[in-house]
Design a protein around this motif. Structure first.
Motif, PDB file in Angstrom:
ATOM      1  N   PHE A   6     -58.962 -65.223  57.071  1.00 56.62           N
ATOM      2  CA  PHE A   6     -57.625 -65.321  58.023  1.00 56.62           C
ATOM      3  C   PHE A   6     -56.458 -66.204  57.323  1.00 56.62           C
ATOM      4  CE2 PHE A   6     -59.663 -64.122  62.345  1.00 56.62           C
ATOM      5  CZ  PHE A   6     -59.803 -63.148  61.824  1.00 56.62           C
ATOM      6  N   LYS A   7     -57.069 -67.330  56.667  1.00 58.67           N
ATOM      7  CA  LYS A   7     -55.975 -68.252  56.279  1.00 58.67           C
ATOM      8  C   LYS A   7     -55.427 -67.813  55.068  1.00 58.67           C
ATOM      9  CE  LYS A   7     -59.611 -70.623  53.604  1.00 58.67           C
ATOM     10  NZ  LYS A   7     -60.237 -71.960  53.507  1.00 58.67           N
ATOM     11  N   ASP A   8     -55.955 -66.754  54.566  1.00 57.41           N
ATOM     12  CA  ASP A   8     -55.136 -66.429  53.108  1.00 57.41           C
ATOM     13  C   ASP A   8     -54.360 -64.992  53.281  1.00 57.41           C
ATOM     14  OD1 ASP A   8     -56.429 -68.305  51.894  1.00 57.41           O
ATOM     15  OD2 ASP A   8     -58.338 -67.058  51.801  1.00 57.41           O
ATOM     16  N   GLN A 111     -65.372 -69.549  74.264  1.00 55.03           N
ATOM     17  CA  GLN A 111     -64.351 -69.139  73.231  1.00 55.03           C
ATOM     18  C   GLN A 111     -62.769 -69.294  74.023  1.00 55.03           C
ATOM     19  OE1 GLN A 111     -64.907 -65.557  71.053  1.00 55.03           O
ATOM     20  NE2 GLN A 111     -66.237 -66.464  69.637  1.00 55.03           N
ATOM     21  N   LYS A 112     -62.832 -68.824  75.063  1.00 57.73           N
ATOM     22  CA  LYS A 112     -61.370 -69.012  75.688  1.00 57.73           C
ATOM     23  C   LYS A 112     -61.025 -70.332  75.584  1.00 57.73           C
ATOM     24  CE  LYS A 112     -59.142 -67.911  80.032  1.00 57.73           C
ATOM     25  NZ  LYS A 112     -59.292 -67.586  81.501  1.00 57.73           N
ATOM     26  N   GLU A 113     -61.849 -71.210  75.985  1.00 57.88           N
ATOM     27  CA  GLU A 113     -61.112 -72.882  76.478  1.00 57.88           C
ATOM     28  C   GLU A 113     -60.970 -73.185  74.810  1.00 57.88           C
ATOM     29  OE1 GLU A 113     -60.494 -74.402  79.215  1.00 57.88           O
ATOM     30  OE2 GLU A 113     -60.982 -72.667  80.186  1.00 57.88           O
ATOM     31  N   ALA A 114     -61.771 -73.067  73.844  1.00 65.07           N
ATOM     32  CA  ALA A 114     -61.623 -73.447  72.657  1.00 65.07           C
ATOM     33  C   ALA A 114     -60.135 -72.832  72.089  1.00 65.07           C
ATOM     34  CB  ALA A 114     -62.834 -73.076  71.787  1.00 65.07           C
ATOM     35  N   ALA A 178     -56.468 -73.243  62.250  1.00 65.91           N
ATOM     36  CA  ALA A 178     -56.581 -72.463  63.246  1.00 65.91           C
ATOM     37  C   ALA A 178     -57.284 -71.140  62.998  1.00 65.91           C
ATOM     38  CB  ALA A 178     -55.110 -72.059  63.846  1.00 65.91           C
ATOM     39  N   CYS A 179     -56.760 -70.631  61.639  1.00 69.37           N
ATOM     40  CA  CYS A 179     -57.290 -69.540  61.152  1.00 69.37           C
ATOM     41  C   CYS A 179     -58.745 -69.613  60.955  1.00 69.37           C
ATOM     42  CB  CYS A 179     -56.637 -69.059  59.882  1.00 69.37           C
ATOM     43  SG  CYS A 179     -54.787 -68.544  60.028  1.00 69.37           S
ATOM     44  N   GLU A 180     -59.086 -70.694  60.446  1.00 69.44           N
ATOM     45  CA  GLU A 180     -60.578 -70.978  60.101  1.00 69.44           C
ATOM     46  C   GLU A 180     -61.336 -70.893  61.536  1.00 69.44           C
ATOM     47  OE1 GLU A 180     -60.655 -74.464  57.988  1.00 69.44           O
ATOM     48  OE2 GLU A 180     -60.424 -73.766  56.016  1.00 69.44           O
ATOM     49  N   VAL A 181     -60.867 -71.546  62.655  1.00 69.33           N
ATOM     50  CA  VAL A 181     -61.400 -71.709  63.762  1.00 69.33           C
ATOM     51  C   VAL A 181     -61.673 -70.177  64.388  1.00 69.33           C
ATOM     52  CG1 VAL A 181     -61.271 -72.457  66.241  1.00 69.33           C
ATOM     53  CG2 VAL A 181     -60.819 -73.917  64.266  1.00 69.33           C
ATOM     54  N   PHE A 182     -60.382 -69.372  64.270  1.00 68.66           N
ATOM     55  CA  PHE A 182     -60.410 -68.200  64.729  1.00 68.66           C
ATOM     56  C   PHE A 182     -61.392 -67.076  64.015  1.00 68.66           C
ATOM     57  CE2 PHE A 182     -55.658 -68.956  66.408  1.00 68.66           C
ATOM     58  CZ  PHE A 182     -56.322 -69.320  67.325  1.00 68.66           C
ATOM     59  N   GLU A 183     -61.385 -67.213  62.781  1.00 67.96           N
ATOM     60  CA  GLU A 183     -62.173 -66.515  61.881  1.00 67.96           C
ATOM     61  C   GLU A 183     -63.518 -66.813  62.416  1.00 67.96           C
ATOM     62  OE1 GLU A 183     -63.403 -65.487  57.350  1.00 67.96           O
ATOM     63  OE2 GLU A 183     -61.629 -66.335  57.897  1.00 67.96           O
ATOM     64  N   GLU A 184     -64.045 -68.082  62.615  1.00 65.09           N
ATOM     65  CA  GLU A 184     -65.227 -68.587  63.107  1.00 65.09           C
ATOM     66  C   GLU A 184     -65.649 -67.976  64.433  1.00 65.09           C
ATOM     67  OE1 GLU A 184     -67.952 -72.597  63.828  1.00 65.09           O
ATOM     68  OE2 GLU A 184     -65.948 -72.561  62.912  1.00 65.09           O
ATOM     69  N   ILE A 190     -68.786 -61.379  66.875  1.00 63.12           N
ATOM     70  CA  ILE A 190     -69.373 -59.981  66.391  1.00 63.12           C
ATOM     71  C   ILE A 190     -70.902 -60.255  66.311  1.00 63.12           C
ATOM     72  CG2 ILE A 190     -69.663 -58.600  64.369  1.00 63.12           C
ATOM     73  CD1 ILE A 190     -66.469 -59.011  64.182  1.00 63.12           C
ATOM     74  N   ASN A 191     -71.087 -61.502  65.879  1.00 62.18           N
ATOM     75  CA  ASN A 191     -72.918 -61.402  65.771  1.00 62.18           C
ATOM     76  C   ASN A 191     -73.530 -61.711  67.285  1.00 62.18           C
ATOM     77  OD1 ASN A 191     -75.030 -62.263  64.232  1.00 62.18           O
ATOM     78  ND2 ASN A 191     -75.018 -64.113  65.498  1.00 62.18           N
ATOM     79  N   THR A 192     -72.789 -62.259  67.971  1.00 57.60           N
ATOM     80  CA  THR A 192     -73.063 -62.295  69.768  1.00 57.60           C
ATOM     81  C   THR A 192     -73.297 -60.765  70.063  1.00 57.60           C
ATOM     82  OG1 THR A 192     -72.556 -64.348  69.852  1.00 57.60           O
ATOM     83  CG2 THR A 192     -73.026 -63.386  71.582  1.00 57.60           C
TER      84      THR A 192
END
Length: 313
Positions: A6-8, A111-114, A178-184, A190-192
């Motif tokens: 995301f960050k790129d 995820q919503k709160e984070a 933010a991009c790193e957090v959102f991508e994580e 997706i994994n969940t």
């Protein structure tokens, strides 16, 4: 091949543009909607399983073969018992599905709160960047127009450009974070969801195995169902006799002569041929009853039957 992150990939040429950031937020909102849809699906399926379990439990309590006996009765009892076990297993499955849906709901709220905290910080930086950019551009215009105040305007302009540079650096750093957090979060989401659906299918498969094992108990019981044994059990339990009633003879109460005649072999009443009892396997027949034989007076006299004796008797 270099991995994409995301960050790129979500920058804008416009200094105050937020198109890339908005695209990420929209995608995360769509992911949140998918989580809610899967959560509702799991809850609905749990309700269906619970309703099916209750209906099946009620069905297992209904009367079924209460008039049967011996091996068939035992098999029908096992059939009802295993049906009850199937209903209880479906009820347990409904509870498990609700637990999984609750886990997904908690995951979605976390995820919503984070994401909310990151969004609030980014929104504040976007406003600060836009405000500072507007102020800088106004001063840049004034610097070009106000030749007389060029030094003051240039100094103010330079100060604002420097301040804008610092804000830009802060914004870029936060944008990367933010991009790193959102991508994580997206990877985790997706994994969940993938694991959740996989677990759900495993639960359904296990339910099929459990149901088949319960049904196998019924089949095993039916293998011991002996038709002939049940028939003999009923006959021995309810039998009333193995001979038909004797025939009723005709007695003439109006005869004028009462001459007792000793019966002889040749004067005996004609023998009555009895038909054999029906085959036990013939469930549709009945035991024949010998017909009542009525004799007139002359016949009785010829047979040597004492009418007076019959009257006195």
């Amino acid at each position: 091949m270099r991995e994409l992150h995301f960050k790129d990939c979500f920058w804008n040429r416009d200094f105050t543009g937020t198109g890339g950031y908005d695209s990420i937020i929209q995608h995360l909102n769509d992911g949140k909607k998918t989580c809610k849809e899967i959560e509702d699906f799991m809850k609905a399926r749990a309700s269906i399983e619970e309703k099916y379990a209750k209906e099946l439990l009620g069905l297992s309590k209904k009367v079924c073969g209460c008039n049967e006996m011996n091996t068939l009765k035992r098999s029908l009892d096992v059939f009802k018992l295993q049906t009850e076990h199937v209903s209880l297993s479906h009820l347990q499955l409904a509870h498990t599905m609700r637990d999984e849906a609750k886990k997904l709901e908690d995951f979605r709220e976390r995820q919503k709160e984070a994401r909310k905290k990151v969004e609030q910080q980014m929104d504040a930086l976007h406003k600060q960047r836009a405000t500072q950019f507007k102020k800088t551009m106004e001063l840049f215009a004034r610097a070009n127009q106000a030749k007389m105040n060029a030094e003051v305007s240039d100094r103010l302009y330079m100060q604002n450009v420097t301040a804008l540079g610092r804000i830009r650096e802060d914004w870029q750093k936060e944008h990367v974070k933010a991009c790193e957090v959102f991508e994580e979060q997206e990877v985790e989401r997706i994994n969940t969801l993938r694991n959740m659906v996989w677990t759900h299918l495993n639960q359904l498969s296990q339910q099929c195995v459990t149901s088949d094992e319960l049904y196998e108990e019924v089949r095993k019981s039916l293998e011991h169902c002996d038709i002939q044994e049940d028939i003999e059990h009923f006959v021995n339990l309810r039998r009333t006799g193995d001979k038909p009633p004797a025939p009723i003879l005709y007695d003439n109460f109006y005869g004028s002569q009462r001459v007792p005649v000793a019966p002889s072999v040749t004067q005996m009443a004609p023998s009555i041929t009895r038909r054999p009892l029906p085959n036990p396997t013939n469930t549709g027949g009945e035991i024949p009853i010998e017909p009542t034989v009525l004799y007139n007076t002359s016949t009785r006299l010829s047979m040597g039957i004492d009418i007076d004796c019959l009257v006195e008797c």
